[in-house]
Design a protein around this motif. Structure first.
Motif, PDB file in Angstrom:
ATOM      1  N   SER A   1       0.840  -1.189   0.000  1.00 18.70           N
ATOM      2  CA  SER A   1       0.000   0.000   0.000  1.00 18.70           C
ATOM      3  C   SER A   1       0.878   1.243   0.000  1.00 18.70           C
ATOM      4  N   VAL A   2       0.337   2.337  -0.510  1.00 13.05           N
ATOM      5  CA  VAL A   2       1.024   3.608  -0.386  1.00 13.05           C
ATOM      6  C   VAL A   2       0.432   4.282   0.845  1.00 13.05           C
ATOM      7  N   ARG A   3       1.280   4.603   1.793  1.00 16.59           N
ATOM      8  CA  ARG A   3       0.780   5.071   3.081  1.00 16.59           C
ATOM      9  C   ARG A   3       0.768   6.585   3.174  1.00 16.59           C
ATOM     10  N   SER A   4       0.040   7.057   4.158  1.00 21.04           N
ATOM     11  CA  SER A   4      -0.077   8.499   4.385  1.00 21.04           C
ATOM     12  C   SER A   4       1.288   9.170   4.373  1.00 21.04           C
TER      13      SER A   4
ATOM     14  N   GLN B   1       3.305   9.327   1.918  1.00 20.89           N
ATOM     15  CA  GLN B   1       4.171   8.820   0.853  1.00 20.89           C
ATOM     16  C   GLN B   1       3.660   9.279  -0.508  1.00 20.89           C
TER      17      GLN B   1
ATOM     18  N   ASN C   1      -3.668   4.904   0.662  1.00 15.52           N
ATOM     19  CA  ASN C   1      -4.299   5.313   1.914  1.00 15.52           C
ATOM     20  C   ASN C   1      -4.548   6.820   1.962  1.00 15.52           C
TER      21      ASN C   1
END
Ligand SMILES: Nc1ncnc2c1ncn2[C@@H]1O[C@H](COP(=O)(O)OP(=O)(O)OP(=O)(O)O)[C@@H](O)[C@H]1O
Ligand SMILES: [Mg+2]
Lengths: 270, 232
Positions: free
Chosen positions: B130-133, B135, B151
């Motif tokens: 996942s691409v996180r907050s 990023q 996200n």
């Protein structure tokens, strides 16, 4: 083989220090040799929760700066064998910790045969938090069931993936665990708080345990005792489960529903 | 049933920030003054930088991008053909817009099934998680495949298509350099913002009907079109 574990969250005041203290105590009670390090320079807290604040002579910063040896600074817990605390300095500022200095302390603890080195991270995503997570093999991400806490945990997970030693060296990434604390099933049911499913769905990392909101946590920290030792309380039970799961045991999750079940209901309620 | 949604923006509503000074502090202050006049207006606004003077300070772009983000704007690209600036821009995660005028009214997509013309093969950028907050993933000159979710607080920018196996909760920019045939595919959609070739739409303007199952988003007649019937 030592395992270095960072307890981190992004957002402040979610229960990192409470969790660090209880998990460290729980692991030591199982017979492991455990060191717990307070990285929150300037705001030391861990020693209060562990009840050893009066015995701090030298602290983590003293060791990093070469002003004291590790042995001088490690405080031995009075109740639990094999449990040692490295307190944070109250008087120094955050820049007193250096990457090399911290790395050396962790290496020395490994050489001394510690099974677990628990790093209690300060809040935030800046230098202090990054220093606490840099050397970690595993991370326990502490989150409260609310949007801002989950968002910050998501951020810190991104940082774990990008800015740890493991990430930089291209080794296997940090092993991630989620601990959801201050969980209040009633407020989840009324929609005031996120549910455990919501949180796991978003963060998408394995759930180590859910710690219920409990008055015993405050009582325990006021009396300088990790709450896990108050074995009758829900919070202690939940932390005991967390430690067991951390060591690989499979246990069903508890404290997820508001219902106070009597024995009768437990037996016939389903 | 296929609905067509009205758009608030066009390619022109990418706010263009002309930079007339190469002094970062002056520039920041000038931006701050502008924002103070209409604080809400700038929140979440995609911005293209348009330097009118050479930016010699190698940290200028990075600092400016960070500042714009702090002020809740979304710097997505820069108009330049200068090699030094292009390098800086890539470092700062900005898409490069060529200097010639960006097409004002993209032609109706005539070849919906054809691939985008690509000079040489460049496979998609594959993101396995996942691409996180906080990023940002930038796929220059190619597609991006996100195997997890995007996200809230995360950003994915591609010059080509954006494919998401999980749920889109953050911001997505497809066709970031103006490619109007770029598409967004997602298993589930609840984005903060979607943008194709500069045309963007905020979550509140997206019909909840499109937020449940697999969806394809494309640009047709200057509108973002949502198709949920793709997988039957
Ligand atoms: N399960 C719980 N139930 C009730 N109160 C709790 C629980 N866990 C933590 N608290 C309370 O929340 C407060 C913050 O806890 P703690 O100091 O462990 O958080 P922290 O994440 O270490 O904070 P900081 O970011 O300041 O280091 C304390 O007052 C503590 O007693
Ligand atoms: Mg703390």
């Amino acid at each position: 083989m030592s395992r270095v574990i960072v307890v981190t969250s992004g957002k402040g005041g979610v229960g990192k220090t409470t969790t660090s203290a209880s998990i460290s105590a729980g692991l030591a009670l199982k017979g492991f040799k455990v060191a717990v390090i307070d990285f929150d320079v300037g705001l030391r807290n861990l020693d209060l929760i562990m009840g050893c604040e009066r015995r701090v002579v030298y602290d983590f910063v003293n060791v990093v700066q070469g002003e004291a040896s590790l042995n001088q600074a490690l405080i031995r817990d009075k109740r639990i064998k094999n449990l040692y605390i490295l307190a944070a300095s109250q008087t120094r500022d955050k820049d007193a910790l250096t990457l090399e200095g911290v790395g050396k302390v962790i290496d020395d603890l490994k050489t001394d045969g510690f099974d677990f080195i628990i790093c209690d991270s300060p809040a935030g995503i800046e230098k202090g938090a990054q220093l606490a997570l840099y050397f970690a093999d595993e991370a326990i991400v502490v989150t409260n069931p609310e949007v801002s806490s989950v968002r910050d945990s998501d951020r810190i997970l991104g940082i774990l993936q990008a800015k740890s030693k493991r990430a930089e060296s291209g080794d296997e990434g940090i092993v991630e665990h989620l601990v959801l604390t201050r969980y209040n099933p009633k407020r989840v049911e009324t929609g005031e708080m996120l549910s455990v499913e919501d949180v796991v769905d978003l963060l998408n990392i394995p759930l180590l345990g859910v710690i219920p909101e409990s008055e015993q946590v405050l009582n325990a920290s006021n009396s300088g005792e990790p709450v896990i030792l108050d074995s009758e309380s829900d919070a202690a039970q939940a932390y005991i489960d967390v430690v067991d799961r951390f060591l690989g045991e499979e246990k069903a999750h508890r404290f997820l529903t508001a219902e106070k079940k009597g024995l009768f209901k437990k037996l016939f309620g389903k | 049933m296929r609905n067509i949604i009205d758009l608030k923006g066009s390619i022109l509503s990418l706010t263009v920030l002309s930079l007339l000074s190469d002094q970062i502090e002056d520039t920041k202050q000038a931006i701050a003054r502008k924002i103070d006049q209409a604080p809400d207006f700038f929140i979440g606004v995609p911005v293209v930088l348009d330097p009118q003077v050479p930016l010699m300070d190698p940290t200028f772009l990075a600092l400016l991008v960070e500042y714009l983000r702090q002020r809740k704007m979304i710097p997505i690209g820069i108009r330049t053909e200068d090699d030094v600036m292009i390098e800086q821009a890539e470092y700062a995660g900005l898409a490069i817009f060529p200097l010639e005028k960006v097409k004002k009214h993209p032609k109706k997509a005539v070849e919906p099934k054809t691939e985008m013309a690509q000079p040489g093969l460049k496979t998609a950028l594959l993101v396995k998680s996942s691409v996180r907050s906080g990023q940002q993933v930038v796929a220059k000159d190619r597609d991006v495949i996100i195997m997890g979710s995007i996200n809230p607080g995360a950003e994915v920018v591609a010059d080509g298509h954006v494919h998401v196996f999980g749920k889109v909760m953050g911001k997505v920019f497809a066709g970031a350099s103006g490619e109007t045939t770029a598409k967004i595919f997602a298993k589930q959609l609840a984005p903060e913002l979607l943008c194709i070739a500069g045309l963007y739409q905020l979550s509140e303007d997206i019909d909840p009907a499109y937020q449940t199952g697999f969806v394809e988003v494309s640009l047709q007649d200057n509108k973002l079109v949502f198709n949920t019937g793709l997988l039957g």
